[in-house]
Design a protein around this motif. Structure first.
Motif, PDB file in Angstrom:
ATOM      1  N   GLY A  28       0.817  -1.207   0.000  1.00 16.00           N
ATOM      2  CA  GLY A  28       0.000   0.000   0.000  1.00 16.00           C
ATOM      3  C   GLY A  28       0.851   1.258   0.000  1.00 16.00           C
ATOM      4  O   GLY A  28       0.537   2.245   0.683  1.00 16.00           O
ATOM      5  N   VAL A  29       1.939   1.234  -0.781  1.00 19.40           N
ATOM      6  CA  VAL A  29       2.854   2.373  -0.820  1.00 19.40           C
ATOM      7  C   VAL A  29       2.221   3.537  -1.580  1.00 19.40           C
ATOM      8  O   VAL A  29       1.748   3.379  -2.707  1.00 19.40           O
ATOM      9  CB  VAL A  29       4.186   1.976  -1.491  1.00 19.40           C
ATOM     10  CG1 VAL A  29       5.097   3.195  -1.618  1.00 19.40           C
ATOM     11  CG2 VAL A  29       4.876   0.871  -0.706  1.00 19.40           C
ATOM     12  N   LYS A  30       2.216   4.705  -0.960  1.00 19.47           N
ATOM     13  CA  LYS A  30       1.753   5.925  -1.610  1.00 19.47           C
ATOM     14  C   LYS A  30       2.971   6.664  -2.151  1.00 19.47           C
ATOM     15  O   LYS A  30       3.798   7.174  -1.403  1.00 19.47           O
ATOM     16  CB  LYS A  30       1.010   6.813  -0.617  1.00 19.47           C
ATOM     17  CG  LYS A  30       0.520   8.120  -1.222  1.00 19.47           C
ATOM     18  CD  LYS A  30      -0.130   9.014  -0.174  1.00 19.47           C
ATOM     19  CE  LYS A  30      -0.546  10.365  -0.764  1.00 19.47           C
ATOM     20  NZ  LYS A  30      -1.116  11.272   0.272  1.00 19.47           N
ATOM     21  N   VAL A  31       3.092   6.699  -3.483  1.00 23.18           N
ATOM     22  CA  VAL A  31       4.239   7.342  -4.113  1.00 23.18           C
ATOM     23  C   VAL A  31       4.087   8.860  -4.032  1.00 23.18           C
ATOM     24  O   VAL A  31       3.025   9.414  -4.323  1.00 23.18           O
ATOM     25  CB  VAL A  31       4.382   6.902  -5.579  1.00 23.18           C
ATOM     26  CG1 VAL A  31       5.517   7.660  -6.263  1.00 23.18           C
ATOM     27  CG2 VAL A  31       4.627   5.396  -5.658  1.00 23.18           C
ATOM     28  N   ILE A  32       5.158   9.524  -3.628  1.00 20.56           N
ATOM     29  CA  ILE A  32       5.157  10.984  -3.510  1.00 20.56           C
ATOM     30  C   ILE A  32       5.316  11.606  -4.896  1.00 20.56           C
ATOM     31  O   ILE A  32       6.248  11.275  -5.633  1.00 20.56           O
ATOM     32  CB  ILE A  32       6.296  11.446  -2.592  1.00 20.56           C
ATOM     33  CG1 ILE A  32       6.140  10.859  -1.187  1.00 20.56           C
ATOM     34  CG2 ILE A  32       6.345  12.967  -2.517  1.00 20.56           C
ATOM     35  CD1 ILE A  32       7.327  11.128  -0.279  1.00 20.56           C
ATOM     36  N   ASP A  33       4.411  12.504  -5.238  1.00 20.39           N
ATOM     37  CA  ASP A  33       4.493  13.223  -6.504  1.00 20.39           C
ATOM     38  C   ASP A  33       5.409  14.429  -6.318  1.00 20.39           C
ATOM     39  O   ASP A  33       5.059  15.375  -5.608  1.00 20.39           O
ATOM     40  CB  ASP A  33       3.099  13.682  -6.944  1.00 20.39           C
ATOM     41  CG  ASP A  33       3.119  14.422  -8.280  1.00 20.39           C
ATOM     42  OD1 ASP A  33       4.208  14.538  -8.885  1.00 20.39           O
ATOM     43  OD2 ASP A  33       2.041  14.888  -8.711  1.00 20.39           O
ATOM     44  N   PRO A  34       6.599  14.424  -6.946  1.00 19.73           N
ATOM     45  CA  PRO A  34       7.540  15.539  -6.733  1.00 19.73           C
ATOM     46  C   PRO A  34       7.025  16.880  -7.245  1.00 19.73           C
ATOM     47  O   PRO A  34       7.517  17.932  -6.830  1.00 19.73           O
ATOM     48  CB  PRO A  34       8.785  15.100  -7.521  1.00 19.73           C
ATOM     49  CG  PRO A  34       8.275  14.125  -8.529  1.00 19.73           C
ATOM     50  CD  PRO A  34       7.127  13.422  -7.871  1.00 19.73           C
TER      51      PRO A  34
ATOM     52  N   VAL B 243       9.746   7.584  -4.768  1.00 18.77           N
ATOM     53  CA  VAL B 243       9.848   7.587  -3.311  1.00 18.77           C
ATOM     54  C   VAL B 243       8.438   7.486  -2.745  1.00 18.77           C
ATOM     55  O   VAL B 243       7.540   8.228  -3.177  1.00 18.77           O
ATOM     56  CB  VAL B 243      10.534   8.869  -2.793  1.00 18.77           C
ATOM     57  CG1 VAL B 243      10.659   8.833  -1.274  1.00 18.77           C
ATOM     58  CG2 VAL B 243      11.903   9.038  -3.443  1.00 18.77           C
ATOM     59  N   GLY B 244       8.239   6.583  -1.814  1.00 24.14           N
ATOM     60  CA  GLY B 244       6.901   6.391  -1.278  1.00 24.14           C
ATOM     61  C   GLY B 244       6.893   6.136   0.214  1.00 24.14           C
ATOM     62  O   GLY B 244       7.924   5.828   0.823  1.00 24.14           O
ATOM     63  N   ILE B 245       5.716   6.293   0.795  1.00 21.61           N
ATOM     64  CA  ILE B 245       5.500   6.048   2.221  1.00 21.61           C
ATOM     65  C   ILE B 245       4.322   5.102   2.355  1.00 21.61           C
ATOM     66  O   ILE B 245       3.339   5.213   1.621  1.00 21.61           O
ATOM     67  CB  ILE B 245       5.192   7.352   2.972  1.00 21.61           C
ATOM     68  CG1 ILE B 245       6.343   8.356   2.808  1.00 21.61           C
ATOM     69  CG2 ILE B 245       4.934   7.088   4.456  1.00 21.61           C
ATOM     70  CD1 ILE B 245       6.035   9.742   3.382  1.00 21.61           C
ATOM     71  N   TYR B 246       4.422   4.147   3.260  1.00 21.83           N
ATOM     72  CA  TYR B 246       3.274   3.280   3.522  1.00 21.83           C
ATOM     73  C   TYR B 246       2.928   3.327   5.007  1.00 21.83           C
ATOM     74  O   TYR B 246       3.798   3.480   5.864  1.00 21.83           O
ATOM     75  CB  TYR B 246       3.518   1.843   3.051  1.00 21.83           C
ATOM     76  CG  TYR B 246       4.638   1.093   3.738  1.00 21.83           C
ATOM     77  CD1 TYR B 246       4.379   0.221   4.789  1.00 21.83           C
ATOM     78  CD2 TYR B 246       5.967   1.241   3.314  1.00 21.83           C
ATOM     79  CE1 TYR B 246       5.399  -0.487   5.394  1.00 21.83           C
ATOM     80  CE2 TYR B 246       6.983   0.542   3.918  1.00 21.83           C
ATOM     81  CZ  TYR B 246       6.695  -0.325   4.961  1.00 21.83           C
ATOM     82  OH  TYR B 246       7.716  -1.014   5.577  1.00 21.83           O
ATOM     83  N   ASP B 247       1.639   3.253   5.290  1.00 17.65           N
ATOM     84  CA  ASP B 247       1.157   3.376   6.659  1.00 17.65           C
ATOM     85  C   ASP B 247       1.380   2.084   7.424  1.00 17.65           C
ATOM     86  O   ASP B 247       0.730   1.068   7.163  1.00 17.65           O
ATOM     87  CB  ASP B 247      -0.333   3.739   6.669  1.00 17.65           C
ATOM     88  CG  ASP B 247      -0.576   5.181   6.243  1.00 17.65           C
ATOM     89  OD1 ASP B 247       0.202   6.053   6.671  1.00 17.65           O
ATOM     90  OD2 ASP B 247      -1.522   5.421   5.471  1.00 17.65           O
ATOM     91  N   SER B 248       2.310   2.116   8.348  1.00 16.56           N
ATOM     92  CA  SER B 248       2.589   0.980   9.220  1.00 16.56           C
ATOM     93  C   SER B 248       3.375   1.487  10.417  1.00 16.56           C
ATOM     94  O   SER B 248       4.258   2.347  10.264  1.00 16.56           O
ATOM     95  CB  SER B 248       3.400  -0.088   8.480  1.00 16.56           C
ATOM     96  OG  SER B 248       3.797  -1.114   9.371  1.00 16.56           O
ATOM     97  N   PRO B 249       3.084   0.972  11.619  1.00 16.55           N
ATOM     98  CA  PRO B 249       3.836   1.400  12.798  1.00 16.55           C
ATOM     99  C   PRO B 249       5.227   0.789  12.863  1.00 16.55           C
ATOM    100  O   PRO B 249       6.061   1.219  13.657  1.00 16.55           O
ATOM    101  CB  PRO B 249       2.957   0.905  13.958  1.00 16.55           C
ATOM    102  CG  PRO B 249       2.253  -0.291  13.396  1.00 16.55           C
ATOM    103  CD  PRO B 249       1.982   0.057  11.963  1.00 16.55           C
ATOM    104  N   GLU B 250       5.496  -0.225  12.020  1.00 12.80           N
ATOM    105  CA  GLU B 250       6.811  -0.856  12.052  1.00 12.80           C
ATOM    106  C   GLU B 250       7.876   0.125  11.587  1.00 12.80           C
ATOM    107  O   GLU B 250       7.608   1.074  10.856  1.00 12.80           O
ATOM    108  CB  GLU B 250       6.827  -2.093  11.154  1.00 12.80           C
ATOM    109  CG  GLU B 250       6.686  -1.770   9.675  1.00 12.80           C
ATOM    110  CD  GLU B 250       6.826  -2.990   8.793  1.00 12.80           C
ATOM    111  OE1 GLU B 250       6.996  -4.086   9.325  1.00 12.80           O
ATOM    112  OE2 GLU B 250       6.759  -2.823   7.566  1.00 12.80           O
TER     113      GLU B 250
END
Length: 294
Positions: free
Chosen positions: A70-76, A106-113
């Motif tokens: 569920g990676v959300k890719v950052i739009d530069p 580059v992306g961010i995914y929601d996880s506490p890990e």
């Protein structure tokens, strides 16, 4: 958790098994003659299937990572939160220093890990993803070390190298599984031999793939040291050591059998047989190697 190596390995097995099922259903058995197995034809068949599985897994690696994690890719070019801009700028700066011509997604995914990984079929089609937990729980220097490690994986071409190794392993997996399946089908009645052969191929494909993964994981552990060294070059030795020490502090043992996954895809210590399936070396060993400059 299935990230870079685990996800690649799972997709690879699924592709190999799927190809095996399709070729069996279509009756593609040119390597079986009235005299038995034509080992030359079987080797060619095994290489085609084996490298197809590895290459398909590589081609799908970035897409599968986004989907599964569920990676959300950052739009530069879009409106960015300051933390996103900082993350993007850091990865780009490290990538340019590593000589990467096309910037990774580059992306961010929601996880506490506390986790990060890099994947992609080529240096110019790569992805660096970090968990929300990593950004929230690690300081800037530690995050920089983690990102440098992942960029080093891309710069070193580790996914492509692993694909070639996996292709060789797959070739042996397909080759041996067909031989064992053929032998198994000789011990049953002729009318059920095709069914036994079909089932045996699937079973042996999975079994030998799991055994072959020990070789792949050993190579992965070896490449981790190189990524650490690359990360030390890109971000600085102190930041890389600080990142590994920070990771060590975040590792939480759930019980004697299961451990939490930490950034750079490393868990706590495992001993005995399970250590053969570990994708990463022990953190203490990695820290000591960096301190010794190895």
């Amino acid at each position: 958790m299935f990230k870079r190596i685990g996800l690649f390995f799972l997709v690879n097995i699924l592709v190999i098994v799927t190809i095996g099922i399709i070729t069996s259903l279509l009756g593609v058995r040119g390597y079986i003659t009235s005299q038995g197995i034509d080992f030359g034809a079987l080797l060619v068949f095994s290489a085609v299937v084996g490298f197809s599985g590895a290459l398909i897994s590589l081609a799908m690696s970035r897409m599968m990572a986004k989907w599964v994690m569920g990676v959300k890719v950052i739009d530069p070019n879009g409106p960015l939160h300051p933390a996103e801009r900082q993350l993007l700028d850091e990865v780009y700066a490290l990538s340019r220093k590593a000589g990467i011509m096309v910037m990774p997604q580059v992306g961010i995914y929601d996880s506490p890990e506390v986790n990060a990984f890099a994947t992609g079929p080529t240096k110019n089609r790569s992805l660096v993803a970090v968990s929300r937990g990593l950004l929230e729980r690690m300081d800037r220097d530690a995050v920089s070390g983690v990102l440098a490690h992942e960029v080093a994986h891309i710069s070193n071409g580790d996914m492509v190298t692993m694909t070639l190794l996996q292709g060789v392993i797959n070739t042996f997996v397909v080759f041996l599984s067909r031989i064992f399946a053929y032998v198994a089908s000789r011990f049953v009645k002729e009318d059920i031999a095709p069914i036994v052969h079909f089932i045996a191929v699937i079973v042996f494909d999975i079994l030998f793939s799991i055994l072959g993964s020990m070789v792949v994981m050993a190579f992965s552990r070896y490449r981790e040291y190189h990524a650490d060294a690359g990360g030390a070059y890109l971000a600085g030795k102190d930041k890389m050591i600080h990142a590994l020490q920070s990771l060590k502090q975040t590792v939480q043992f759930v019980d004697t059998e299961q451990q939490s996954v930490a950034a750079l895809k490393i868990s706590g210590k495992r001993g005995g047989f399970l250590s053969l399936f570990a994708s990463h070396p022990d953190l203490d060993d990695r820290i000591e190697r960096l301190k010794r400059g190895r």
